[in-house]
Motif scaffolding. Structure first.
Motif, mmCIF file in Angstrom:
data_model
loop_
_atom_site.group_PDB
_atom_site.id
_atom_site.type_symbol
_atom_site.label_atom_id
_atom_site.label_comp_id
_atom_site.label_asym_id
_atom_site.label_seq_id
_atom_site.Cartn_x
_atom_site.Cartn_y
_atom_site.Cartn_z
ATOM 1 N N SER A 223 0.859 -1.175 0.000
ATOM 2 C CA SER A 223 0.000 0.000 0.000
ATOM 3 C C SER A 223 0.900 1.232 0.000
ATOM 4 N N GLU B 189 -6.382 -2.490 0.763
ATOM 5 C CA GLU B 189 -6.143 -2.949 2.140
ATOM 6 C C GLU B 189 -7.377 -3.673 2.684
ATOM 7 N N VAL C 275 -0.095 -5.570 5.285
ATOM 8 C CA VAL C 275 -0.072 -4.401 4.401
ATOM 9 C C VAL C 275 1.097 -3.525 4.814
ATOM 10 N N ARG D 21 2.522 0.164 4.109
ATOM 11 C CA ARG D 21 2.246 1.468 3.477
ATOM 12 C C ARG D 21 3.572 2.149 3.188
ATOM 13 N N ALA E 73 -1.894 -3.309 9.027
ATOM 14 C CA ALA E 73 -1.327 -2.349 8.072
ATOM 15 C C ALA E 73 -0.272 -1.518 8.784
#
Lengths: 333, 333
Positions: free
Chosen positions: A127, A168, A184, A186, A252
């Motif tokens: 992501s 996500e 995930v 980022r 995430a």
């Protein structure tokens, strides 16, 4: 809670011929993977990016399309894990937003379906800090719960960020429905060896370097005070590996470099490292016809949660990372 | 800047057999439209919702799928404007998130392509206050620049909100590329005649009414202090017409009712209007397996920009709107 021992593992990197992909393949091999499958449509500089990897007997290159499930399904048989990188970023979303939706959403759906069908144990999904949005609302410490700011941003930037927000959630949904383990990451703006011209924020590095080599002053749009937060590609490749190795799932995490940098500072650093600190940046007004992502505020992308969950933190600061990038460009160019 | 005179116009309502759709068709006919095309897959209660409209010679009913461009393209020939309502909401996104992505994103892309191909002058796109997200971060005055809060929300809610964020940007992109005039209306929770069971927030109204009719105390999840901001369906139908009629384009506007209401207050009002104020709400803990959208904070969805841009403001308060809804249910049930 799938923790994948990379020694002897079979891992596929979707988008494996990209900037992050090629570095990730190197890192997986260094950690003892038995086979690394590069699944990539070989657009852009794909073949050049993996030229140094293609003769490694552990590397298998599949010229496949993430939009074609009939290619993905056989390619994902017998894998332990997948690192999914294939995506349009903002500049390509600006050129072809519908194509970006196809690749970023339908493409991920296909990868998730392939994971389910072939019982792949773990997925790392790339992501972006684009999930925090753009513009003056983005300021201060950006943590994993920071909302998405879109006011005033160009359509391509919002579409890109929203495509990652949806991606996500598709991973979360696959975890709930099918038990797929996933992390995930980022990514903040990536830079490093094999840097290309397709990432809006990293353009400052390569365009500055190009200007310096021509003996010209580098250009900075606006006053150069806005923040950018980069991460070195090798640090991200390591983050991808650690996300596979850690038991962490359904989470995430920000993956950013040691510290943010102001655009003007970045451009001066590139000029200095390129041996021309005398070529002072020239401030130019923004071109309304070009997508250039600027933020009025100062922000920092906090990566403490990644340290906690998968033990990762960035190791390469901008001076060292830029030194490596410029050395690669000088060697390649 | 397309201002469509509705008198004598030809308008299509995509999702025209829905709660908002059927009311919008009525409003368009009342304003003198020469033809109103109801394009709907007639799932759910579609046929019942438009039974009172089907014999009107100005109404044309097309049982079509928004995912099928070969149905949409001929259906949109010669239209002056389109009101695009067809969408999955949160509850359906929870059951089938991939289906929601298809309908909310691909479906809109098909409508935009039909507008381009057939030179439709103006589109009204039904977005949602879901673009401001969910949870305790959503508080205070929600205006059109408020960011999207997702932390802690279920995947279906985030996917729904993000699908509307992307939908708005696809409209902006079509305006820039093809000159399509459009108005995005961010509906707050709709209620009114032909109320169904598919909208998470409006469930409180119909489930309370059902409980009262059984002589049972209505249930409220949590403490009932969280805000909901409804809008009466007739007010929205009028907003859709005014968005077509106004010269406004390339803009997103909140469309909410006169004032927000706390859940407990809403449930008490329904009980009172149903003649059983003695049946006091029963507070029950949340069921973790059900998608129920609650917000810890108090918020109000500000509709001042809609007044400014298209001259619209809501006219029907909750007491009057609920009275109409309950009268319809008593007549229909």
């Amino acid at each position: 809670m799938s923790a994948i021992a990379l020694q002897g593992s079979r891992i596929m990197v979707v988008g494996g011929a990209s900037l992050v992909g090629s570095a990730t393949v190197e890192a997986l091999l260094a950690r003892g993977a038995a086979q690394v499958v590069i699944y990539d449509n070989l657009s852009f500089d794909g073949e050049a990016n993996i030229a140094h990897l293609k003769d490694d007997p552990r590397v298998r290159i599949l010229a496949g399309d993430v939009l074609k499930l009939h290619q993905l399904l056989p390619a994902t048989e017998g894998l332990d894990g997948i690192v999914h990188l294939a995506a349009f970023m903002t500049l390509n979303f600006d050129r072809d937003p519908w194509g970006g939706i196809d690749v970023n959403i339908r493409g991920l759906q296909n990868v998730l379906e392939a994971c389910r069908a072939n019982r792949v144990r773990k997925l790392v999904f790339a992501s972006s800090n684009a999930v925090y949005g753009y513009g003056p609302g983005v300021k201060g410490d950006l943590v994993e719960t920071t909302p998405f700011h879109a006011a005033g941003a160009p359509p391509a930037a919002i579409l890109y960020g929203a495509s990652k927000i949806m991606g996500e959630q598709l991973c979360r949904d696959a975890h709930r429905r099918h038990g797929l383990d996933y992390v995930v990451l980022r990514y903040s703006t990536v830079y490093g060896e094999r840097q290309h011209y397709r990432a809006a924020n990293a353009l400052y590095i390569v365009e500055t370097h190009d200007a310096i080599k021509r003996g010209e002053r580098p250009k900075v749009i606006g006053d150069g005070s806005e923040t950018k937060h980069f991460v070195y590609v090798g640090d991200l490749a390591r983050a991808n590996c650690m996300a596979l190795e850690a038991p962490a799932t359904d989470i995430a995490l920000n993956a950013s470099g040691p510290a943010p940098v102001a655009t003007l500072e970045l451009v001066r650093l590139v000029a200095e490292l390129a041996g021309r600190p005398d070529l002072a940046p020239e401030l130019v007004p923004p071109d309304p016809n070009k997508v250039r992502l600027t933020s009025g505020g100062a922000f920092a992308i906090v990566h403490a949660a990644a340290k906690e969950a998968i033990g990762w933190e960035p190791q390469v600061d901008m001076r060292e990372g830029l030194r490596r990038l410029l050395a690669w460009r000088d060697g390649a160019g």
